[in-house]
Design a protein around this motif. Structure first.
Motif: not given
Length: 62
Positions: A18-19, A21-29
């Motif tokens: 959780q938290g 910083p890579l999570a938003p980029f993986l979500f966008l992909i």
């Protein structure tokens, strides 16, 4: 619940913390890939979406 039935606990061995910083980029992909698949399904008339509003605007995905 697994397939509608209670199950025992299980350990998580993969994924992001959780938290991270890579999570938003993986979500966008993933969201971009899903959007492309939905657009293709609409073009091939596999999925039509919903008609919304007085002008009947078709909405298949955002």
């Amino acid at each position: 619940l697994v397939n509608g039935s209670p199950s025992s606990e299980f350990g998580v061995g993969r994924g992001l913390r959780q938290g991270d910083p890579l999570a938003p980029f993986l979500f966008l992909i993933a969201a971009g890939g899903l959007s492309s698949l939905m657009s293709k399904a609409v073009q091939e008339c596999v999925f039509t979406g919903y008609m919304v509003g007085g002008d009947a605007v078709p909405i298949s995905h955002l």
